[in-house]
Design a protein around this motif. Structure first.
Motif, PDB file in Angstrom:
ATOM      1  N   LEU A 244      -1.152  19.150  54.635  1.00  0.00           N
ATOM      2  CA  LEU A 244      -2.024  19.647  53.571  1.00  0.00           C
ATOM      3  C   LEU A 244      -1.280  20.643  52.690  1.00  0.00           C
ATOM      4  O   LEU A 244      -1.396  20.614  51.459  1.00  0.00           O
ATOM      5  CB  LEU A 244      -3.270  20.291  54.181  1.00  0.00           C
ATOM      6  N   GLY A 245      -0.497  21.514  53.301  1.00  0.00           N
ATOM      7  CA  GLY A 245       0.282  22.474  52.528  1.00  0.00           C
ATOM      8  C   GLY A 245       1.285  21.805  51.611  1.00  0.00           C
ATOM      9  O   GLY A 245       1.505  22.248  50.472  1.00  0.00           O
ATOM     10  N   GLU A 246       1.892  20.725  52.082  1.00  0.00           N
ATOM     11  CA  GLU A 246       2.883  20.012  51.273  1.00  0.00           C
ATOM     12  C   GLU A 246       2.255  19.333  50.060  1.00  0.00           C
ATOM     13  O   GLU A 246       2.936  19.063  49.065  1.00  0.00           O
ATOM     14  CB  GLU A 246       3.601  18.977  52.144  1.00  0.00           C
ATOM     15  N   LEU A 247       0.959  19.040  50.134  1.00  0.00           N
ATOM     16  CA  LEU A 247       0.268  18.395  49.019  1.00  0.00           C
ATOM     17  C   LEU A 247      -0.096  19.378  47.906  1.00  0.00           C
ATOM     18  O   LEU A 247      -0.435  18.965  46.795  1.00  0.00           O
ATOM     19  CB  LEU A 247      -1.010  17.713  49.518  1.00  0.00           C
ATOM     20  N   LEU A 248      -0.029  20.670  48.210  1.00  0.00           N
ATOM     21  CA  LEU A 248      -0.387  21.689  47.226  1.00  0.00           C
ATOM     22  C   LEU A 248       0.797  21.994  46.320  1.00  0.00           C
ATOM     23  O   LEU A 248       1.937  22.048  46.765  1.00  0.00           O
ATOM     24  CB  LEU A 248      -0.840  22.970  47.935  1.00  0.00           C
ATOM     25  N   GLN A 249       0.517  22.215  45.062  1.00  0.00           N
ATOM     26  CA  GLN A 249       1.574  22.530  44.101  1.00  0.00           C
ATOM     27  C   GLN A 249       1.866  24.027  44.103  1.00  0.00           C
ATOM     28  O   GLN A 249       0.992  24.829  44.314  1.00  0.00           O
ATOM     29  CB  GLN A 249       1.148  22.090  42.700  1.00  0.00           C
TER      30      GLN A 249
ATOM     31  N   MET B 134      -9.371  22.020  48.130  1.00  0.00           N
ATOM     32  CA  MET B 134     -10.517  21.231  48.556  1.00  0.00           C
ATOM     33  C   MET B 134     -10.334  19.750  48.231  1.00  0.00           C
ATOM     34  O   MET B 134     -10.827  18.882  48.955  1.00  0.00           O
ATOM     35  CB  MET B 134     -11.789  21.760  47.891  1.00  0.00           C
ATOM     36  N   ARG B 135      -9.631  19.462  47.146  1.00  0.00           N
ATOM     37  CA  ARG B 135      -9.428  18.067  46.754  1.00  0.00           C
ATOM     38  C   ARG B 135      -8.643  17.297  47.816  1.00  0.00           C
ATOM     39  O   ARG B 135      -8.915  16.128  48.082  1.00  0.00           O
ATOM     40  CB  ARG B 135      -8.701  18.011  45.407  1.00  0.00           C
ATOM     41  N   TRP B 136      -7.670  17.955  48.440  1.00  0.00           N
ATOM     42  CA  TRP B 136      -6.841  17.288  49.439  1.00  0.00           C
ATOM     43  C   TRP B 136      -7.353  17.477  50.863  1.00  0.00           C
ATOM     44  O   TRP B 136      -6.978  16.724  51.765  1.00  0.00           O
ATOM     45  CB  TRP B 136      -5.408  17.816  49.359  1.00  0.00           C
ATOM     46  N   ALA B 137      -8.187  18.489  51.077  1.00  0.00           N
ATOM     47  CA  ALA B 137      -8.586  18.835  52.444  1.00  0.00           C
ATOM     48  C   ALA B 137      -9.382  17.726  53.127  1.00  0.00           C
ATOM     49  O   ALA B 137      -9.127  17.393  54.293  1.00  0.00           O
ATOM     50  CB  ALA B 137      -9.394  20.131  52.440  1.00  0.00           C
ATOM     51  N   SER B 138     -10.353  17.156  52.418  1.00  0.00           N
ATOM     52  CA  SER B 138     -11.229  16.166  53.057  1.00  0.00           C
ATOM     53  C   SER B 138     -10.463  14.979  53.637  1.00  0.00           C
ATOM     54  O   SER B 138     -10.662  14.624  54.806  1.00  0.00           O
ATOM     55  CB  SER B 138     -12.294  15.683  52.071  1.00  0.00           C
ATOM     56  N   PRO B 139      -9.577  14.323  52.863  1.00  0.00           N
ATOM     57  CA  PRO B 139      -8.853  13.184  53.460  1.00  0.00           C
ATOM     58  C   PRO B 139      -7.948  13.585  54.617  1.00  0.00           C
ATOM     59  O   PRO B 139      -7.824  12.832  55.590  1.00  0.00           O
ATOM     60  CB  PRO B 139      -8.045  12.617  52.286  1.00  0.00           C
ATOM     61  N   VAL B 140      -7.336  14.766  54.532  1.00  0.00           N
ATOM     62  CA  VAL B 140      -6.471  15.212  55.629  1.00  0.00           C
ATOM     63  C   VAL B 140      -7.294  15.474  56.888  1.00  0.00           C
ATOM     64  O   VAL B 140      -6.911  15.073  58.000  1.00  0.00           O
ATOM     65  CB  VAL B 140      -5.684  16.475  55.223  1.00  0.00           C
ATOM     66  N   LEU B 141      -8.445  16.121  56.734  1.00  0.00           N
ATOM     67  CA  LEU B 141      -9.299  16.396  57.892  1.00  0.00           C
ATOM     68  C   LEU B 141      -9.887  15.113  58.475  1.00  0.00           C
ATOM     69  O   LEU B 141     -10.010  14.978  59.699  1.00  0.00           O
ATOM     70  CB  LEU B 141     -10.425  17.353  57.508  1.00  0.00           C
ATOM     71  N   MET B 142     -10.245  14.176  57.616  1.00  0.00           N
ATOM     72  CA  MET B 142     -10.791  12.911  58.115  1.00  0.00           C
ATOM     73  C   MET B 142      -9.750  12.162  58.944  1.00  0.00           C
ATOM     74  O   MET B 142     -10.071  11.580  59.993  1.00  0.00           O
ATOM     75  CB  MET B 142     -11.287  12.053  56.955  1.00  0.00           C
ATOM     76  N   GLU B 143      -8.498  12.186  58.505  1.00  0.00           N
ATOM     77  CA  GLU B 143      -7.430  11.548  59.278  1.00  0.00           C
ATOM     78  C   GLU B 143      -7.232  12.253  60.616  1.00  0.00           C
ATOM     79  O   GLU B 143      -7.014  11.608  61.651  1.00  0.00           O
ATOM     80  CB  GLU B 143      -6.128  11.575  58.478  1.00  0.00           C
ATOM     81  N   LEU B 144      -7.317  13.588  60.593  1.00  0.00           N
ATOM     82  CA  LEU B 144      -7.143  14.367  61.819  1.00  0.00           C
ATOM     83  C   LEU B 144      -8.254  14.052  62.823  1.00  0.00           C
ATOM     84  O   LEU B 144      -7.993  13.851  64.020  1.00  0.00           O
ATOM     85  CB  LEU B 144      -7.126  15.858  61.482  1.00  0.00           C
ATOM     86  N   THR B 145      -9.484  14.000  62.352  1.00  0.00           N
ATOM     87  CA  THR B 145     -10.603  13.672  63.236  1.00  0.00           C
ATOM     88  C   THR B 145     -10.502  12.237  63.740  1.00  0.00           C
ATOM     89  O   THR B 145     -10.824  11.950  64.896  1.00  0.00           O
ATOM     90  CB  THR B 145     -11.940  13.896  62.505  1.00  0.00           C
ATOM     91  N   GLU B 146     -10.028  11.331  62.895  1.00  0.00           N
ATOM     92  CA  GLU B 146      -9.848   9.940  63.315  1.00  0.00           C
ATOM     93  C   GLU B 146      -8.820   9.846  64.443  1.00  0.00           C
ATOM     94  O   GLU B 146      -9.020   9.111  65.417  1.00  0.00           O
ATOM     95  CB  GLU B 146      -9.397   9.098  62.117  1.00  0.00           C
TER      96      GLU B 146
END
Length: 236
Positions: free
Chosen positions: A231-236, A78-90
């Motif tokens: 998003l997957g690449e940002l996950l540890q 969830m920490r990384w999802a919002s910025p990734v989704l916002m970029e996708l919608t943009e």
């Protein structure tokens, strides 16, 4: 189904419902006696996980807010999802969402609305059966065999066969697409969020009115796939 399973089934039933429910409705929906459901509800009331309305109906309790906050605060996805989704919608100017699998349903845990006046009517917290739609097919395509079996265990043979159709092609392309399977006139694309070890965590989806995607289907699907991969690449 043991006592703990019955209690959790009541909680999930309330979470998935659109309105408060009676003990009888809850008991019928979770296949347990009314007396058993009532006993479990009293325990859930004591812990604040369920609230009782004046008309004798039950709804999620205030403690559910703390559970949600804890989930959002401590979940790396969830920490990384919002910025990734916002970029996708943009980039796409269309609504984007993150969905996870919960047994036999897909749950929307994050949603970014399209800035355009005409957009899809979808919301955070919405659930849909894991049998149709791009999000469901993408989740099914990258699930383990055991997870897929559990997700479809309660479906009849026709539903199972329909849900399993074309999963190999979806994996080959890296995304699933659908048109009008959930809501009429709505096009969608979904791609898996995989950890560096290949574990399925969620799917990223883009949804748009059919009238706006003509000639853009492949591009939108690829944008969805690229965002899910990032998003997957940002996950540890």
């Amino acid at each position: 189904m043991g006592p703990s399973d019955r209690m959790l089934a009541l909680l999930c039933c309330l979470a998935n419902g659109d309105e408060a429910m009676t003990v009888k409705q809850l008991a019928d929906s979770t296949a347990q006696p009314v007396s058993t459901a009532y006993r479990h509800l009293r325990q859930l009331l004591a812990w604040g996980l369920v609230s009782e309305r004046a008309n004798g109906r039950y709804a999620p309790g205030a403690q559910a807010v703390r559970l949600q906050q804890g989930f959002l605060r401590s979940n790396e996805l969830m920490r990384w999802a919002s910025p990734v989704l916002m970029e996708l919608t943009e980039r796409t100017q269309e609504s984007s969402a993150l969905l996870v699998a919960l047994r036999d349903h897909a749950l929307c845990v994050e949603m970014i609305d399209s800035p355009q006046p005409l957009r899809c009517c979808y919301r955070q917290g919405q659930v849909q059966p894991l049998v149709k739609g791009a999000s469901a097919r993408a989740l099914l395509a990258w699930m383990s065999d055991a997870e897929r079996e559990m997700a479809l265990a309660l479906r009849d043979e026709q539903e199972r066969n329909e849900a399993l159709k074309g999963l190999a092609d979806i994996r080959e392309h890296g995304f699933a697409v659908s048109l009008g399977e959930i809501d009429e006139g709505v096009w969608g694309a979904s791609a898996p969020v995989l950890t560096p070890r290949g574990q399925l965590k969620a799917v990223v989806s883009v949804m748009a009115p059919q009238s706006r995607v003509s000639g853009r289907e492949e591009w939108l699907a690829c944008q969805t796939r690229d965002s899910a991969q990032r998003l997957g690449e940002l996950l540890q």
